[in-house]
Design a protein around this motif. Structure first.
Motif, PDB file in Angstrom:
ATOM      1  N   LEU A 397      53.334 -32.401 -59.878  1.00 57.28           N
ATOM      2  CA  LEU A 397      54.766 -32.106 -59.887  1.00 57.28           C
ATOM      3  C   LEU A 397      55.108 -30.789 -60.582  1.00 57.28           C
ATOM      4  O   LEU A 397      56.281 -30.475 -60.787  1.00 57.28           O
ATOM      5  CB  LEU A 397      55.533 -33.247 -60.557  1.00 57.28           C
ATOM      6  CG  LEU A 397      55.592 -34.564 -59.775  1.00 57.28           C
ATOM      7  CD1 LEU A 397      56.325 -35.630 -60.578  1.00 57.28           C
ATOM      8  CD2 LEU A 397      56.258 -34.369 -58.411  1.00 57.28           C
ATOM      9  N   GLU A 398      54.085 -30.003 -60.932  1.00 63.04           N
ATOM     10  CA  GLU A 398      54.372 -28.674 -61.451  1.00 63.04           C
ATOM     11  C   GLU A 398      55.138 -27.877 -60.401  1.00 63.04           C
ATOM     12  O   GLU A 398      54.934 -28.051 -59.200  1.00 63.04           O
ATOM     13  CB  GLU A 398      53.074 -27.943 -61.797  1.00 63.04           C
ATOM     14  CG  GLU A 398      52.378 -28.444 -63.059  1.00 63.04           C
ATOM     15  CD  GLU A 398      53.157 -28.112 -64.315  1.00 63.04           C
ATOM     16  OE1 GLU A 398      53.900 -27.105 -64.319  1.00 63.04           O
ATOM     17  OE2 GLU A 398      53.031 -28.879 -65.297  1.00 63.04           O
ATOM     18  N   LYS A 399      55.999 -26.985 -60.863  1.00 62.49           N
ATOM     19  CA  LYS A 399      56.809 -26.196 -59.923  1.00 62.49           C
ATOM     20  C   LYS A 399      55.930 -25.488 -58.897  1.00 62.49           C
ATOM     21  O   LYS A 399      56.186 -25.498 -57.704  1.00 62.49           O
ATOM     22  CB  LYS A 399      57.625 -25.162 -60.706  1.00 62.49           C
ATOM     23  CG  LYS A 399      58.587 -24.337 -59.851  1.00 62.49           C
ATOM     24  CD  LYS A 399      59.799 -25.162 -59.487  1.00 62.49           C
ATOM     25  CE  LYS A 399      60.921 -24.280 -58.951  1.00 62.49           C
ATOM     26  NZ  LYS A 399      60.583 -23.553 -57.728  1.00 62.49           N
ATOM     27  N   SER A 400      54.857 -24.897 -59.388  1.00 62.66           N
ATOM     28  CA  SER A 400      53.875 -24.268 -58.510  1.00 62.66           C
ATOM     29  C   SER A 400      52.593 -25.089 -58.590  1.00 62.66           C
ATOM     30  O   SER A 400      51.998 -25.224 -59.663  1.00 62.66           O
ATOM     31  CB  SER A 400      53.617 -22.823 -58.950  1.00 62.66           C
ATOM     32  OG  SER A 400      52.648 -22.211 -58.137  1.00 62.66           O
ATOM     33  N   VAL A 401      52.185 -25.659 -57.475  1.00 62.91           N
ATOM     34  CA  VAL A 401      51.033 -26.565 -57.455  1.00 62.91           C
ATOM     35  C   VAL A 401      49.753 -25.767 -57.250  1.00 62.91           C
ATOM     36  O   VAL A 401      49.614 -25.040 -56.263  1.00 62.91           O
ATOM     37  CB  VAL A 401      51.180 -27.622 -56.341  1.00 62.91           C
ATOM     38  CG1 VAL A 401      49.968 -28.548 -56.332  1.00 62.91           C
ATOM     39  CG2 VAL A 401      52.456 -28.419 -56.530  1.00 62.91           C
ATOM     40  N   ASP A 402      48.836 -25.899 -58.191  1.00 61.46           N
ATOM     41  CA  ASP A 402      47.530 -25.246 -58.100  1.00 61.46           C
ATOM     42  C   ASP A 402      46.465 -26.338 -58.120  1.00 61.46           C
ATOM     43  O   ASP A 402      46.264 -27.019 -59.135  1.00 61.46           O
ATOM     44  CB  ASP A 402      47.332 -24.283 -59.280  1.00 61.46           C
ATOM     45  CG  ASP A 402      46.067 -23.447 -59.145  1.00 61.46           C
ATOM     46  OD1 ASP A 402      45.210 -23.776 -58.294  1.00 61.46           O
ATOM     47  OD2 ASP A 402      45.927 -22.474 -59.913  1.00 61.46           O
TER      48      ASP A 402
END
Length: 412
Positions: A397-402
């Motif tokens: 659920l991080e804003k930018s998914v890595d």
């Protein structure tokens, strides 16, 4: 001696199958039969046409000449009334007998009728075909008040049409939010507020008990189970599809709210395949039967069915579908099967950005993205890989998914 292939249905599933068959069997006899009066058109774009944003021209995908150029026999306005699997032949409404070596059924469905009084009144619309879209656009351009029934992906199309055509409408929903099986009230409220800004008012815990009509049989209002009355001279209903399986009566083709097929799009009857909305297929990712009505899924199923008609068992259907809408000035996308699962997670990032993932046995099985669609490729990759990741929701659920931030699969 060349093979003969018959396809019933000229939606994207049937048409993609016809194209694949011709590429793989240049000398085969290919017949496409449809009860519609026009060749393949874009079912995704007909809602933009109904909203008044597009002319008819971009909607059509194939003209009859497309089939003629590929030596495909297109039969418009033709209804198949029966199939004889033992004789490898079918019969049309004109009593014509057509023989086949392999048959593909891609007949889709018909909008389900609301089982209430006056649901067949003038002014009540169902939205599925291009002809439906024409009637809806013409009526919406003249209407003042509207009623929408059906809190799903097709119902919101009708709500958006009312919003674009300046029809003041009430959107009657049985639950506490739009698409309640895939969204929470927090996520759905983003859509609710966008509807309100365009004159479409969501009404929760509602529905339709019956419609009222005038002396000429034209709809004038809906009364819900609570006794509340909503005026409307335009009504749009989208409560699901009734699958077109009548032509299989008298056959042994297994059916259960659609046609049952394996991962190769094969039915239980030799030389009969099915593709598109009508199928309940074996999903190799879920490990169980699934059903999906998205355009990209139907197109892929048609292609896979054709490859297996040419070379049985050669290619399984393994696909993560997606469905997008752009009605309210911000992107919305669902992927996979967001209405199922035994676990979930969600997060709101702004007033117009929200995300939810559905899990089963620790694996992603579907999700919904509102606002920022960029993580979809990462989520789809994890779903295809059947990777257990439900224990790492914060990373997902991080804003930018890595994906590199996830613990390696072997260390979980």
């Amino acid at each position: 001696m060349s093979q003969s292939y018959v396809i019933i249905g000229d939606g994207i599933a049937g048409s993609s199958a016809a194209e694949t068959l011709r590429e793989g069997a240049p000398d085969a006899e290919i017949t496409v039969i449809t009860d519609e009066g026009e060749a393949l058109y874009n079912r995704i774009l007909i809602k933009e046409f109904a909203k008044g944003k597009l002319p008819e021209m971009p909607i059509s995908i194939h003209e009859p000449s497309w089939y003629a150029d590929r030596d495909i026999d297109l039969r418009l306005d033709t209804l198949v009334t029966s199939i004889d699997p033992d004789g490898h032949r079918l019969r049309t409404h004109e009593d014509e007998v057509i023989e086949y070596d392999k048959l593909l059924i891609a007949t889709g469905g018909t909008p389900t009728q609301l089982p209430v009084e006056n649901s067949d009144a003038d002014g009540i619309h169902h939205f599925w075909t291009f002809q439906d879209a024409r009637a809806i656009r013409e009526h919406a351009e003249q209407a003042d008040t509207g009623i929408i029934v059906g809190a799903g992906l097709l119902g919101i199309d009708l709500a958006a049409i009312c919003g674009e055509q300046d029809v003041e409408a009430h959107y009657l929903m049985r639950g506490d939010c739009w698409w309640r099986y895939a969204l929470s009230t927090e996520g759905a409220e983003i859509l609710h507020e966008a509807m309100r800004e365009r004159g479409v008012t969501p009404v929760f815990g509602s529905g339709v008990d019956h419609f009222e009509t005038d002396d000429e049989g034209t709809v004038t209002a809906a009364v819900d189970p609570n006794g509340d009355r909503y005026e409307g001279d335009f009504v749009g209903i989208a409560i699901g599809l009734t699958f077109n399986t009548e032509l299989l009566q008298g056959t042994d083709v297994e059916r259960d709210d659609g046609i049952l097929v394996d991962e190769y799009m094969r039915t239980n009857v030799d030389d009969i395949y099915a593709a598109g909305d009508i199928t309940r297929y074996h999903d190799t990712i879920l490990g169980e039967r699934a059903q999906n009505g998205s355009w990209d899924s139907a197109k892929s199923q048609g292609t896979v069915a054709a490859k297996n008609m040419l070379d049985p068992g050669s290619e399984p259907f393994r696909f993560v579908s997606s469905y997008s809408i752009t009605h309210f000035d911000f992107p919305f996308l669902s992927f996979g099967h967001p209405t199922i699962g035994d676990d979930e997670c969600e997060r709101k990032y702004s007033e117009t950005e929200w995300r939810r993932l559905a899990f089963k046995d620790g694996k992603i099985v579907g999700g919904v993205l509102i606002g920022d669609l960029s993580p979809q490729s990462a989520y789809k990759k994890l779903m295809r890989e059947e990777r257990v990741v439900a224990d790492q929701k914060d990373v997902l659920l991080e804003k930018s998914v890595d994906l590199d931030d996830l613990a390696p699969a072997q260390e979980q």
